[in-house]
Design a protein around this motif. Structure first.
Motif, PDB file in Angstrom:
ATOM      1  N   ALA A 236       0.823  -1.218   0.000  1.00 46.53           N
ATOM      2  CA  ALA A 236       0.000   0.000   0.000  1.00 46.53           C
ATOM      3  C   ALA A 236       0.851   1.260   0.000  1.00 46.53           C
ATOM      4  CB  ALA A 236      -0.933  -0.009   1.202  1.00 46.53           C
ATOM      5  N   ALA A 413      -4.682  -4.804   2.118  1.00 50.37           N
ATOM      6  CA  ALA A 413      -3.827  -3.884   1.365  1.00 50.37           C
ATOM      7  C   ALA A 413      -4.651  -2.788   0.692  1.00 50.37           C
ATOM      8  CB  ALA A 413      -3.014  -4.657   0.321  1.00 50.37           C
ATOM      9  N   LEU A 414      -5.811  -3.151   0.145  1.00 54.34           N
ATOM     10  CA  LEU A 414      -6.658  -2.146  -0.499  1.00 54.34           C
ATOM     11  C   LEU A 414      -7.145  -1.102   0.514  1.00 54.34           C
ATOM     12  CD1 LEU A 414      -8.880  -4.373  -2.848  1.00 54.34           C
ATOM     13  CD2 LEU A 414      -6.960  -2.910  -3.505  1.00 54.34           C
ATOM     14  N   THR A 416      -5.719  -0.354   3.367  1.00 52.55           N
ATOM     15  CA  THR A 416      -4.554   0.418   3.805  1.00 52.55           C
ATOM     16  C   THR A 416      -4.176   1.455   2.764  1.00 52.55           C
ATOM     17  OG1 THR A 416      -3.761  -1.513   5.051  1.00 52.55           O
ATOM     18  CG2 THR A 416      -2.170   0.238   4.608  1.00 52.55           C
ATOM     19  N   GLY A 417      -4.331   1.117   1.486  1.00 54.87           N
ATOM     20  CA  GLY A 417      -4.049   2.079   0.428  1.00 54.87           C
ATOM     21  C   GLY A 417      -4.932   3.306   0.520  1.00 54.87           C
TER      22      GLY A 417
END
Length: 424
Positions: A236, A413-414, A416-417
């Protein structure tokens, strides 16, 4: 990146990270390849740009945008690089009856029986007397052999392993008085054993991660607690460098020693995160008051592993909160603040997940089962930054080989991005 691409990249990251020192080094390698600059703690630091620093088995990485001010907040993803295992003792070469064995000490709280009958390796760092550090990973070298059922007919009625006398791995044959395990490690690392002044060596699994299941929906590997979170934050943060962002400073804080209480110079109880935030703040020209305002504008997502409902032990879970694999990352809640999530944090998390288009699940412990803890409450207490706790749902947590869903690490991860590029 799809869920499958993410999980295969996670597999590669785990394989390159058999110890916390390897995880920090591999994270640094990936960050450098993405244009981040490694900083020396003893040197002056630049202000704006993409940076990282490594302290022992911990890695901190951050992006300071050009529009950052003295009161710009930090959006921090906290994780940890260590996992429960066994650590090599001083005078490590032992053995009897013609077996060469190793003296190891239990590190953290591993599921000890899960380490039996696996081909394992030693991994970590060797330190020369001049302070030079060399990483070593032996590949398959040792094994904790289980006693045959013919010699213990009651073993299936309950296995209890003596940590001192029955958890001594074998790594060869010969006379222990003539053998030298440290010399073997030095040889594998390409250094002179006579110059070694110290070492931090742990036992790690050697079996590669594997996708499996009727629809390839599962993933098994070692050290997913907590390399799933370290990897999600790394992916991320690298992606965030190329995205337009609000006036925030995204930070990946991957600590060491969480599994043994975080009390070290590279752990969450230590000063490492505050050191980084203070130096960034100082570089922006902040006063003490400005820094406190920046901390007030900051937010920390403590990302660790969490428990999915176990099909064979449903009574160990809260009956109304039964998270499943591939149902999304967990929002971890505990009334006694073993997790740092509160109502405000829960609302922020819900908003982040909505923006990311990713599902999430809530986790709370059964009242009769004591709740573990994470770096979340430690960070909130040390810095006064609002913190919430989340994590990838697992089965077999603290096993030599853990199990997650293929989709959940990608969803983390998405989310966190979005967190790294949005004001919260």
């Amino acid at each position: 990146m799809t869920s499958v691409e993410h999980i295969l990249d996670l597999r590669d990251f785990i394989e390159a990270s058999p110890s916390s020192f390897h995880a920090a080094r591999e994270a640094g390698r990936r960050l450098a390849a993405a244009g981040f600059t490694q900083l020396d703690e003893a040197a002056a630091w630049p202000v704006h740009g993409k940076f990282f620093m490594i302290r022992d088995g911990a890695v901190m990485a951050w992006i300071v945008p050009e529009d950052a001010t003295t009161t710009t907040g930090f959006n921090i993803l906290g994780a940890h690089t260590d996992s429960p295992s066994f650590k090599l003792k001083p005078k490590p070469t032992t053995g009897r009856f013609g077996w060469l064995q190793a003296g190891v000490e239990v590190y953290g709280g591993p599921l000890i029986n899960s380490w039996l009958d696996r081909e394992l390796q030693f991994a970590g760092r060797l330190v020369d007397r001049d302070g030079t550090e060399t990483l070593v990973a032996t590949g398959p070298l040792l094994r904790f052999p289980q006693l045959a059922i013919h010699l213990d007919r009651a073993v299936n009625d309950g296995l209890k392993l003596d940590k001192q006398y029955q958890m001594n791995p074998v790594w060869g044959q010969g006379d222990a008085g003539q053998a030298d395990l440290l010399g073997l490690l030095a040889d594998r690392a390409g250094v002179d054993a006579a110059t070694i002044g110290g070492y931090d060596i742990i036992v790690a699994d050697t079996q590669p991660g594997q996708v499996f299941g009727a629809n390839n929906e599962f993933f098994a590997a070692g050290r997913m607690d907590n390399l799933t979170s370290v990897h999600a934050g790394l992916v991320a943060l690298i992606a965030a460098a190329d995205k337009p962002a609000a006036n925030v400073i995204p930070v990946l804080a991957a600590f060491d020693h969480e599994e043994i209480g975080s009390g070290s110079r590279s752990g969450a109880c230590g000063p490492i995160l505050e050191d980084v935030l203070t130096r960034v703040s100082d570089g922006l020209g902040a006063s003490v008051s400005d820094r406190r305002r920046a901390f007030s504008n900051s937010f920390c997502v403590s990302a660790d592993a969490g428990h999915a409902v176990h099909p064979n032990y449903g009574e160990r879970h809260d009956p109304a909160n039964l998270p499943v694999l591939n149902g999304g990352p967990l929002l971890k809640i505990n009334a006694n603040q073993r997790y740092a999530t509160d109502g405000v944090g829960a609302a922020v998390w819900a908003g982040l997940c909505e923006k990311a288009g990713a599902p999430y699940q809530e986790f709370v412990s059964n009242n009769n089962v004591p709740c573990g803890s994470t770096i979340g409450p430690l960070t909130a207490t040390r810095l006064g930054i609002r913190t919430l706790d989340v994590g990838t749902p697992l089965l077999s947590m603290h096993s030599a080989r853990e199990l997650c869903g293929v989709d959940d690490p990608h969803h983390l991860a998405l989310i966190t991005g979005v967190f790294f590029t949005a004001a919260v």
